[in-house]
Design a protein around this motif. Structure first.
Motif, PDB file in Angstrom:
ATOM      1  N   LEU A  14     -12.413  -6.842   4.522  1.00 31.70           N
ATOM      2  CA  LEU A  14     -12.192  -8.217   5.058  1.00 31.70           C
ATOM      3  C   LEU A  14     -12.100  -8.183   6.698  1.00 31.70           C
ATOM      4  O   LEU A  14     -12.532  -9.075   7.393  1.00 31.70           O
ATOM      5  N   THR A  15     -11.233  -7.276   7.077  1.00 25.74           N
ATOM      6  CA  THR A  15     -10.995  -7.206   8.574  1.00 25.74           C
ATOM      7  C   THR A  15     -12.355  -6.960   9.357  1.00 25.74           C
ATOM      8  O   THR A  15     -12.583  -7.521  10.255  1.00 25.74           O
ATOM      9  N   ALA A  16     -13.018  -5.906   8.755  1.00 22.73           N
ATOM     10  CA  ALA A  16     -14.281  -5.360   9.477  1.00 22.73           C
ATOM     11  C   ALA A  16     -15.169  -6.531   9.329  1.00 22.73           C
ATOM     12  O   ALA A  16     -16.041  -7.023  10.277  1.00 22.73           O
ATOM     13  N   LEU A  17     -15.416  -7.455   8.373  1.00 23.12           N
ATOM     14  CA  LEU A  17     -16.257  -8.397   8.018  1.00 23.12           C
ATOM     15  C   LEU A  17     -15.947  -9.641   8.955  1.00 23.12           C
ATOM     16  O   LEU A  17     -16.910  -9.987   9.930  1.00 23.12           O
ATOM     17  N   LEU A  66      -3.436 -11.680   1.775  1.00 24.65           N
ATOM     18  CA  LEU A  66      -3.898 -10.519   0.814  1.00 24.65           C
ATOM     19  C   LEU A  66      -2.669  -9.844   0.165  1.00 24.65           C
ATOM     20  O   LEU A  66      -2.817  -9.461  -0.939  1.00 24.65           O
ATOM     21  N   GLN A  67      -1.618  -9.828   1.035  1.00 29.21           N
ATOM     22  CA  GLN A  67      -0.405  -9.275   0.156  1.00 29.21           C
ATOM     23  C   GLN A  67       0.801 -10.316  -0.131  1.00 29.21           C
ATOM     24  O   GLN A  67       1.755 -10.067  -0.412  1.00 29.21           O
ATOM     25  N   VAL A  68       0.097 -11.477  -0.350  1.00 29.80           N
ATOM     26  CA  VAL A  68       0.886 -12.738  -0.789  1.00 29.80           C
ATOM     27  C   VAL A  68       1.723 -12.262  -1.971  1.00 29.80           C
ATOM     28  O   VAL A  68       1.246 -11.682  -2.911  1.00 29.80           O
ATOM     29  N   LEU A 103      -7.049  -0.104  -3.855  1.00 30.38           N
ATOM     30  CA  LEU A 103      -7.889  -1.140  -4.018  1.00 30.38           C
ATOM     31  C   LEU A 103      -7.659  -2.448  -3.079  1.00 30.38           C
ATOM     32  O   LEU A 103      -8.460  -2.711  -2.459  1.00 30.38           O
ATOM     33  N   LEU A 104      -6.315  -2.732  -2.804  1.00 27.77           N
ATOM     34  CA  LEU A 104      -5.878  -3.750  -2.198  1.00 27.77           C
ATOM     35  C   LEU A 104      -6.226  -3.350  -0.739  1.00 27.77           C
ATOM     36  O   LEU A 104      -6.631  -4.070   0.147  1.00 27.77           O
ATOM     37  N   PHE A 105      -6.119  -2.320  -0.283  1.00 30.26           N
ATOM     38  CA  PHE A 105      -6.244  -1.694   0.965  1.00 30.26           C
ATOM     39  C   PHE A 105      -7.636  -1.701   1.426  1.00 30.26           C
ATOM     40  O   PHE A 105      -7.897  -2.036   2.612  1.00 30.26           O
ATOM     41  N   ILE A 106      -8.423  -1.177   0.553  1.00 30.61           N
ATOM     42  CA  ILE A 106      -9.958  -1.391   0.746  1.00 30.61           C
ATOM     43  C   ILE A 106     -10.256  -2.805   0.751  1.00 30.61           C
ATOM     44  O   ILE A 106     -11.167  -3.014   1.937  1.00 30.61           O
ATOM     45  N   ILE A 164       0.782  -1.246   0.059  1.00 34.83           N
ATOM     46  CA  ILE A 164      -0.099   0.084  -0.123  1.00 34.83           C
ATOM     47  C   ILE A 164       0.903   1.218   0.012  1.00 34.83           C
ATOM     48  O   ILE A 164       0.314   2.286  -0.589  1.00 34.83           O
ATOM     49  N   THR A 165       2.046   1.123   0.495  1.00 30.18           N
ATOM     50  CA  THR A 165       2.761   2.345   0.742  1.00 30.18           C
ATOM     51  C   THR A 165       4.291   2.564   0.031  1.00 30.18           C
ATOM     52  O   THR A 165       4.834   3.298   0.004  1.00 30.18           O
ATOM     53  N   ILE A 166       4.411   1.299  -0.756  1.00 32.62           N
ATOM     54  CA  ILE A 166       5.838   1.275  -1.450  1.00 32.62           C
ATOM     55  C   ILE A 166       5.932   2.415  -2.291  1.00 32.62           C
ATOM     56  O   ILE A 166       7.083   2.956  -2.421  1.00 32.62           O
ATOM     57  N   VAL A 167       5.021   2.824  -2.923  1.00 33.88           N
ATOM     58  CA  VAL A 167       5.246   3.965  -4.127  1.00 33.88           C
ATOM     59  C   VAL A 167       5.393   5.001  -3.623  1.00 33.88           C
ATOM     60  O   VAL A 167       6.546   5.758  -3.865  1.00 33.88           O
TER      61      VAL A 167
END
Lengths: 296, 305
Positions: free
Chosen positions: B293-296, B241-243, B285-288, A141-144
């Motif tokens: 998912l966390t909220a869910l 999600l960050q794999v 979009l990944l952040f969202i 999310i923050t690398i850029v």
């Protein structure tokens, strides 16, 4: 083991009792199952070590041999000729060492301020820390923006660039705040009445009480930093600055199609074995502390 | 709140002193935290609305705000969709499997295993502490179609193993299996601690009520493990999600993008093609997805208690 048994002794005895009534032969099948699991979990590491001592010809033979025909250090010798592993080792140690020191220092200080001091903005700081817990430092999310920032600061391809985004992690602060909250106020107030400054209270009373918690945080942070990959991959641009995982991954990708697995297993050994040794020495701290962080 | 002993009379000076002390303790942290952690989260959002590229790093004047173009481009990009789909697979199959196996291991070690329990615990936890890159290299070695130890073992059992990482059918399942293998030890340790923290009284009460072992597990143990499972599920999902390392090392996203993940694609767009604006939009979009998912999970695992 012995401590473990005495702690959980009652439960164990009772449950075993139950089981043995239902399964006259005892729970040997559970041992078989769990042992098979252990083979699956530990086997790959054994295979790595065995593979690192096999010759290229032996690694290519079908079916493979289990034990190396003769234990040769040839792969390690070639590895050190081709890649500057002592340098990567140094890089990883410097990076992980500084990240750990910074986190332990910040977490205890800020944790103390958030748990035991009243000052304007305390709630805002706490909220910020909680909000960022979910966003991993220097992740996708923050690398850029971080990369742009590091370019502006002329820090690309430096130790500082790898260290700074991980130096002040919210996780440690949150953890230490939870820890310090459990210290009774009376203890601190007694020292304050005697005229101790907040710094003295922190140094002389709070810090000694944090021993196990800080050790746990330190180990945890060190490992994460040691194994960190994405951000070092992005911000380190020359070979002599690579950390161990970046060097290993880069090397592994070069040989995507005709991989020299002897070298790769030797390289994996260099990355894995130091961590495993540290883990085995400190394992009691480890598993317990990570559990502790989870439940709070 | 902590300073109940302070007399109220010298109020104002004391407040100022308190503020000073508080900020002295927190400001060094806040400086680094602010610049390198908090700020980039906001900056990433801003960059995602621009056409920022390599040239703009040295000369940001050329950057234009292009509104939501990066986002609409991403949603229409087949490669992004594929990456999102693969990442989704990793989470949807990986997280439940990891939790389930971690739960099984923790219950087995806590109730049935008395001897060598420490050995098992350490062994199961071993993959968690080791570098994913190294693990991915080792598994690539073991998953070779010819002479890889996995297929050789399958051969002993009379089965013919596929070309695991070279097939677009088996590559992603292999990588999911590797993720489960590496992370179940983490779940196990969390749940072991939770199990050991359960008050004996609950079991005594269940026994008095004549509950069978399975009933005890289902109606006593499992509900009490819920907070631990919630924590494990949240941490595991955020990680999954960050794999990135596994496909990066094992398959380079292939074959035919069948193992391309979101983080890999963000990395590729950002740092191979230097489409930094575009990469930021995808990262957001990944952040969202992470936030949702966390909220869910908090919803589902909290309210069922």
């Amino acid at each position: 083991m012995s401590v473990e048994a005495s702690q959980g002794g009652r439960t164990d005895l009772e449950v075993t009792h139950h089981r043995s009534r239902r399964f006259p032969a005892g729970n040997w099948w559970l041992y078989v199952l769990v042992s098979l699991g252990l083979v699956v979990m530990v086997g790959p590491f054994v295979w790595m070590i065995l593979g690192s001592f096999k010759s290229q010809a032996e690694l290519l033979s079908v079916p493979p041999t289990w034990l190396p025909a003769n234990f040769s250090g040839d792969n390690f010798q070639r590895l050190f000729e081709r890649l500057d592993f002592p340098r990567y080792f140094l890089n990883s140690t410097v990076v992980a060492g500084f990240i750990t020191l910074a986190n332990v220092a910040f977490a205890s200080m800020v944790g103390y301020a958030l748990a035991k001091l009243s000052f304007a903005g305390r709630k805002t700081v706490l909220l910020l820390v909680l909000l960022t817990l979910m966003v991993p430092p220097a992740g996708p999310i923050t690398i850029v923006p971080l990369f742009i920032l590091m370019s502006k600061l002329n820090l690309v391809n430096s130790y500082a660039a790898v260290i700074l985004p991980f130096a002040a992690g919210p996780f440690g602060v949150f953890l230490m705040r939870q820890f310090i909250s459990t210290i009774p106020d009376d203890v601190l107030d007694a020292a304050r009445v005697d005229g101790a400054s907040e710094w003295t209270v922190f140094r002389r009373i709070v810090l000694p009480l944090l021993g196990p918690g800080l050790a746990a945080l330190g180990i945890f942070t060190f490992l994460q930093a040691w194994n960190g990959f994405l951000w070092p991959l992005v911000v380190l641009t020359s070979d002599e600055m690579y950390t161990l995982p970046v060097a290993l991954a880069t090397f592994a990708r070069e040989g995507q199609y005709q991989a020299d697995y002897g070298l790769l297993m030797a390289g994996s050994c260099m990355v894995v074995i130091p961590v495993v040794v540290v883990f085995l020495v400190l394992q009691r701290h480890f598993t317990q502390s990570i559990a502790m962080t989870g439940i709070k | 709140m902590a300073q109940s002993g302070a007399p109220a009379a010298s109020g104002r000076r004391l407040t100022r002193r308190n503020n000073l002390v508080g900020w002295a303790f927190t400001s060094p942290f806040l400086a680094i935290f602010g610049v390198f952690l908090a700020l980039p989260i906001v900056a990433s959002l801003i960059v995602s609305f621009t056409d920022f590229d390599l040239g703009d790093i040295s000369n940001p004047v050329g950057t234009d705000f292009i509104g939501l173009s990066n986002y609409s481009e991403a949603l229409a990009d087949p490669k992004f969709r594929k990456a999102a789909f693969n990442t989704g697979l990793f989470v949807v199959f990986g997280v439940p499997l990891t939790i389930l196996l971690g739960l099984a291991a923790s219950v087995a070690l806590n109730s049935g295993i008395r001897r060598f329990r420490a050995l098992f615990r350490v062994g199961y936890y071993l993959p968690v502490v080791t570098s994913i890159v190294a693990i991915a290299v080792i598994w690539r070695f073991m998953l070779q179609p010819e002479g890889g130890v996995v297929n050789v073992m399958l051969g002993y059992l009379g089965m013919e193993g596929p070309n695991w990482l070279g097939s677009s059918t088996f590559a992603m399942p292999s990588i999911i299996a590797l993720g489960v293998w590496r992370n179940m030890g983490f779940v196990m340790v969390i749940l072991l601690a939770a199990l050991q923290g359960i008050d004996e009284q609950y079991y005594d009460a269940a026994k008095v009520d004549g509950a069978r072992p399975w009933q005890t597990f289902r109606y006593v143990t499992l509900p009490l493990l819920r907070p631990g499972m919630l924590f494990a599920a949240v941490i595991t999902s955020i990680g999954y999600l960050q794999v990135m390392e596994e496909p990066f090392v094992m398959t380079a996203g292939g074959p035919l993008n069948s193992t391309l993940t979101l983080t890999m694609y963000v990395y590729e767009q950002g740092f191979h093609f230097f489409n930094l604006g575009y990469a930021s939009a995808m990262a957001y979009l990944l952040f969202i997805a992470i936030a949702l998912l966390t909220a869910l999970q908090f919803r589902v695992l909290r309210t069922q208690t």
